[in-house]
Design a protein around this motif. Sequence first.
Motif, PDB file in Angstrom:
ATOM      1  N   GLY A   8       6.178 -13.190 -50.847  1.00  0.00           N
ATOM      2  CA  GLY A   8       5.855 -11.899 -51.431  1.00  0.00           C
ATOM      3  C   GLY A   8       5.042 -10.971 -50.550  1.00  0.00           C
ATOM      4  O   GLY A   8       4.790  -9.828 -50.934  1.00  0.00           O
ATOM      5  N   GLY A   9       4.645 -11.440 -49.380  1.00  0.00           N
ATOM      6  CA  GLY A   9       3.904 -10.574 -48.485  1.00  0.00           C
ATOM      7  C   GLY A   9       4.805  -9.495 -47.894  1.00  0.00           C
ATOM      8  O   GLY A   9       6.017  -9.505 -48.064  1.00  0.00           O
ATOM      9  N   GLY A  10       4.172  -8.557 -47.193  1.00  0.00           N
ATOM     10  CA  GLY A  10       4.949  -7.490 -46.565  1.00  0.00           C
ATOM     11  C   GLY A  10       4.070  -6.329 -46.162  1.00  0.00           C
ATOM     12  O   GLY A  10       2.840  -6.435 -46.139  1.00  0.00           O
ATOM     13  N   LEU A  11       4.741  -5.227 -45.842  1.00  0.00           N
ATOM     14  CA  LEU A  11       4.050  -4.002 -45.438  1.00  0.00           C
ATOM     15  C   LEU A  11       4.087  -3.005 -46.587  1.00  0.00           C
ATOM     16  O   LEU A  11       5.158  -2.755 -47.161  1.00  0.00           O
ATOM     17  CB  LEU A  11       4.722  -3.416 -44.199  1.00  0.00           C
ATOM     18  N   VAL A  12       2.944  -2.448 -46.912  1.00  0.00           N
ATOM     19  CA  VAL A  12       2.855  -1.495 -48.012  1.00  0.00           C
ATOM     20  C   VAL A  12       1.868  -0.403 -47.637  1.00  0.00           C
ATOM     21  O   VAL A  12       0.951  -0.634 -46.852  1.00  0.00           O
ATOM     22  CB  VAL A  12       2.432  -2.215 -49.317  1.00  0.00           C
ATOM     23  N   GLN A  13       2.053   0.779 -48.195  1.00  0.00           N
ATOM     24  CA  GLN A  13       1.121   1.867 -47.957  1.00  0.00           C
ATOM     25  C   GLN A  13      -0.129   1.709 -48.815  1.00  0.00           C
ATOM     26  O   GLN A  13      -0.086   1.074 -49.886  1.00  0.00           O
ATOM     27  CB  GLN A  13       1.778   3.210 -48.263  1.00  0.00           C
ATOM     28  N   ALA A  14      -1.210   2.278 -48.359  1.00  0.00           N
ATOM     29  CA  ALA A  14      -2.445   2.247 -49.123  1.00  0.00           C
ATOM     30  C   ALA A  14      -2.203   2.815 -50.524  1.00  0.00           C
ATOM     31  O   ALA A  14      -1.498   3.810 -50.683  1.00  0.00           O
ATOM     32  CB  ALA A  14      -3.533   3.045 -48.414  1.00  0.00           C
ATOM     33  N   GLY A  15      -2.772   2.138 -51.500  1.00  0.00           N
ATOM     34  CA  GLY A  15      -2.560   2.520 -52.892  1.00  0.00           C
ATOM     35  C   GLY A  15      -1.406   1.800 -53.560  1.00  0.00           C
ATOM     36  O   GLY A  15      -1.250   1.878 -54.780  1.00  0.00           O
ATOM     37  N   GLY A  16      -0.612   1.111 -52.770  1.00  0.00           N
ATOM     38  CA  GLY A  16       0.542   0.400 -53.310  1.00  0.00           C
ATOM     39  C   GLY A  16       0.183  -0.960 -53.864  1.00  0.00           C
ATOM     40  O   GLY A  16      -0.994  -1.348 -53.927  1.00  0.00           O
ATOM     41  N   SER A  17       1.221  -1.698 -54.267  1.00  0.00           N
ATOM     42  CA  SER A  17       1.041  -3.008 -54.899  1.00  0.00           C
ATOM     43  C   SER A  17       1.964  -4.042 -54.271  1.00  0.00           C
ATOM     44  O   SER A  17       3.038  -3.707 -53.762  1.00  0.00           O
ATOM     45  CB  SER A  17       1.345  -2.917 -56.397  1.00  0.00           C
ATOM     46  N   LYS A  87      -5.738  -1.541 -50.044  1.00  0.00           N
ATOM     47  CA  LYS A  87      -6.460  -0.785 -49.029  1.00  0.00           C
ATOM     48  C   LYS A  87      -6.147  -1.365 -47.652  1.00  0.00           C
ATOM     49  O   LYS A  87      -5.815  -2.548 -47.545  1.00  0.00           O
ATOM     50  CB  LYS A  87      -7.963  -0.886 -49.284  1.00  0.00           C
ATOM     51  N   PRO A  88      -6.286  -0.573 -46.594  1.00  0.00           N
ATOM     52  CA  PRO A  88      -6.052  -1.122 -45.248  1.00  0.00           C
ATOM     53  C   PRO A  88      -6.898  -2.356 -44.957  1.00  0.00           C
ATOM     54  O   PRO A  88      -6.441  -3.263 -44.247  1.00  0.00           O
ATOM     55  CB  PRO A  88      -6.432   0.047 -44.344  1.00  0.00           C
ATOM     56  N   GLU A  89      -8.089  -2.426 -45.518  1.00  0.00           N
ATOM     57  CA  GLU A  89      -8.957  -3.592 -45.282  1.00  0.00           C
ATOM     58  C   GLU A  89      -8.482  -4.857 -45.990  1.00  0.00           C
ATOM     59  O   GLU A  89      -9.046  -5.932 -45.781  1.00  0.00           O
ATOM     60  CB  GLU A  89     -10.407  -3.290 -45.668  1.00  0.00           C
ATOM     61  N   ASP A  90      -7.443  -4.742 -46.817  1.00  0.00           N
ATOM     62  CA  ASP A  90      -6.841  -5.926 -47.426  1.00  0.00           C
ATOM     63  C   ASP A  90      -5.840  -6.588 -46.483  1.00  0.00           C
ATOM     64  O   ASP A  90      -5.321  -7.670 -46.799  1.00  0.00           O
ATOM     65  CB  ASP A  90      -6.126  -5.555 -48.731  1.00  0.00           C
ATOM     66  N   THR A  91      -5.565  -5.973 -45.363  1.00  0.00           N
ATOM     67  CA  THR A  91      -4.625  -6.538 -44.399  1.00  0.00           C
ATOM     68  C   THR A  91      -5.123  -7.877 -43.889  1.00  0.00           C
ATOM     69  O   THR A  91      -6.249  -7.992 -43.396  1.00  0.00           O
ATOM     70  CB  THR A  91      -4.435  -5.570 -43.212  1.00  0.00           C
ATOM     71  N   ALA A  92      -4.293  -8.909 -44.039  1.00  0.00           N
ATOM     72  CA  ALA A  92      -4.673 -10.264 -43.655  1.00  0.00           C
ATOM     73  C   ALA A  92      -3.508 -11.206 -43.918  1.00  0.00           C
ATOM     74  O   ALA A  92      -2.518 -10.820 -44.546  1.00  0.00           O
ATOM     75  CB  ALA A  92      -5.883 -10.734 -44.458  1.00  0.00           C
ATOM     76  N   VAL A  93      -3.645 -12.426 -43.452  1.00  0.00           N
ATOM     77  CA  VAL A  93      -2.753 -13.498 -43.873  1.00  0.00           C
ATOM     78  C   VAL A  93      -3.369 -14.105 -45.131  1.00  0.00           C
ATOM     79  O   VAL A  93      -4.558 -14.460 -45.129  1.00  0.00           O
ATOM     80  CB  VAL A  93      -2.584 -14.566 -42.780  1.00  0.00           C
ATOM     81  N   TYR A  94      -2.576 -14.219 -46.175  1.00  0.00           N
ATOM     82  CA  TYR A  94      -3.047 -14.749 -47.456  1.00  0.00           C
ATOM     83  C   TYR A  94      -2.549 -16.178 -47.626  1.00  0.00           C
ATOM     84  O   TYR A  94      -1.355 -16.453 -47.456  1.00  0.00           O
ATOM     85  CB  TYR A  94      -2.558 -13.871 -48.599  1.00  0.00           C
ATOM     86  N   TYR A  95      -3.490 -17.060 -47.988  1.00  0.00           N
ATOM     87  CA  TYR A  95      -3.206 -18.483 -48.138  1.00  0.00           C
ATOM     88  C   TYR A  95      -3.395 -18.923 -49.575  1.00  0.00           C
ATOM     89  O   TYR A  95      -4.417 -18.598 -50.206  1.00  0.00           O
ATOM     90  CB  TYR A  95      -4.126 -19.303 -47.253  1.00  0.00           C
ATOM     91  N   CYS A  96      -2.462 -19.696 -50.054  1.00  0.00           N
ATOM     92  CA  CYS A  96      -2.564 -20.338 -51.365  1.00  0.00           C
ATOM     93  C   CYS A  96      -3.193 -21.716 -51.170  1.00  0.00           C
ATOM     94  O   CYS A  96      -2.894 -22.412 -50.184  1.00  0.00           O
ATOM     95  CB  CYS A  96      -1.172 -20.468 -51.969  1.00  0.00           C
TER      96      CYS A  96
END
Length: 121
Positions: A8-17, A87-96
Motif C-alpha cells: 500500500g505504500g507509494g508516492l502521494v502529494q501533501a494532504g493526501g491519503s 505531510k512531507p515529514e511522513d516520508t519513510a519506510v514503514y514497517y509492520c
Amino acid sequence: QVQLVESGGGLVQAGGSLRLSCAASGRTISSYVMGWFRQAPGKEREFVAAISWTGGMTYYADSVKGRFTISRDNVKNTVYLQMNSLKPEDTAVYYCTAGTGGRLPKGYAYWGQGTQVSVSS
C-alpha cells in the motif's frame, strides 16, 4: 514464527491519503500486539502506532495522532494503517511489527520488509 508482508505504500502529494496493509502468515496475530514503525533516511526507526490484541486499545506517536488510524482484522490476519493529511515529514519506510508491545523496537519480535511512503510538497 510470523511472516509479515506490507503493501500500500507509494508516492502521494501533501494532504493526501494512503492505506497500508500488513498481511500475516505462519501464525495467527490474535495473540500479538501489532504495531507500525517508520524509518526515514539518516534517522532512527521510530514508533508510529500500535494496537492491542483485540483492537480495543490503540496508541499513537504525537506526530501522527489525529491523522493516522491503526486497525486490525484477526480473522483476515491483517493489520492496517490509514494515513490521512499526509505531510512531507511522513516520508519513510514503514514497517509492520508483531510482539508484546510498547513504543520501542525491542518490544516486537517480528518485522516485515517495509513499504516506502513518499509525500511530495
